[in-house]
Design a protein around this motif. Structure first.
Motif, mmCIF file in Angstrom:
data_model
loop_
_atom_site.group_PDB
_atom_site.id
_atom_site.type_symbol
_atom_site.label_atom_id
_atom_site.label_comp_id
_atom_site.label_asym_id
_atom_site.label_seq_id
_atom_site.Cartn_x
_atom_site.Cartn_y
_atom_site.Cartn_z
ATOM 1 N N TRP A 197 0.840 -1.189 0.000
ATOM 2 C CA TRP A 197 0.000 0.000 0.000
ATOM 3 C C TRP A 197 0.882 1.249 0.000
ATOM 4 N N VAL A 198 0.503 2.265 -0.777
ATOM 5 C CA VAL A 198 1.301 3.476 -0.886
ATOM 6 C C VAL A 198 0.567 4.693 -0.317
ATOM 7 N N ALA A 199 -0.687 4.881 -0.758
ATOM 8 C CA ALA A 199 -1.403 6.085 -0.347
ATOM 9 C C ALA A 199 -2.900 5.877 -0.470
ATOM 10 N N SER A 239 -9.295 13.546 2.948
ATOM 11 C CA SER A 239 -8.179 13.224 3.844
ATOM 12 C C SER A 239 -7.275 12.188 3.205
ATOM 13 N N THR A 240 -5.984 12.312 3.495
ATOM 14 C CA THR A 240 -4.997 11.441 2.863
ATOM 15 C C THR A 240 -4.130 10.740 3.898
ATOM 16 N N ASN A 241 -3.513 9.650 3.466
ATOM 17 C CA ASN A 241 -2.584 8.923 4.312
ATOM 18 C C ASN A 241 -1.549 8.256 3.410
ATOM 19 N N TYR A 242 -0.319 8.111 3.928
ATOM 20 C CA TYR A 242 0.781 7.591 3.124
ATOM 21 C C TYR A 242 1.611 6.582 3.916
ATOM 22 N N LYS A 283 6.248 9.514 2.440
ATOM 23 C CA LYS A 283 5.782 10.770 3.040
ATOM 24 C C LYS A 283 6.735 11.906 2.709
ATOM 25 N N GLY A 284 6.155 13.033 2.307
ATOM 26 C CA GLY A 284 6.963 14.192 1.946
ATOM 27 C C GLY A 284 7.432 14.180 0.506
ATOM 28 N N ARG A 285 7.273 13.054 -0.175
ATOM 29 C CA ARG A 285 7.701 12.955 -1.589
ATOM 30 C C ARG A 285 6.533 12.727 -2.538
ATOM 31 N N PHE A 286 5.535 11.978 -2.093
ATOM 32 C CA PHE A 286 4.387 11.656 -2.936
ATOM 33 C C PHE A 286 3.157 12.421 -2.440
#
Length: 116
Positions: free
Chosen positions: A47-49, A56-59, A64-67
């Motif tokens: 899982w990536v994102a 709302s989002t989750n990574y 994190k910080g790049r995508f």
């Protein structure tokens, strides 16, 4: 039945950027949860994102910080902007939708290769 079509993969040098897009059929896109996964050679799908209907989002920690995942409900599309790419980001990237009934659908995948 929901169909997903990914696009935007390719070959990029380390430190470069790519933007993946996923187009979904159907009228329930705006109330569905969208995900990106990836599968590297010889590894399990990861899982990536996620982006939920409310935005709302989750990574996964490694991106994190790049995508950045985003969605356009008017166009039934979800995107994954990938910056500062690393060789370890090389994988087939899959778009996935979870509709309100709980059923999941997958796209066919798009290859991302990060190499100099």
């Amino acid at each position: 039945q929901v169909q997903l079509v990914e696009s935007g993969g390719g070959l990029v040098q380390p430190g470069g950027s790519l933007r993946l897009s996923c187009a979904a059929s159907g009228s329930i896109f705006s109330i569905s949860t969208m995900n990106w996964y990836r599968q590297a050679p010889g590894k399990q799908r990861e899982w990536v994102a996620t982006i939920i209907s409310g935005g709302s989002t989750n990574y996964v920690d490694s991106v994190k910080g790049r995508f950045t995942i985003s969605r356009d409900n008017a166009k039934n599309t979800v995107a994954l902007q990938m910056n500062s790419l690393k060789p370890e980001d090389t994988a087939v990237y899959y778009c996935s939708i979870i509709v309100p009934t709980g059923r999941r659908y997958w796209g066919q995948g798009t290859q991302v290769t990060v190499s100099s």
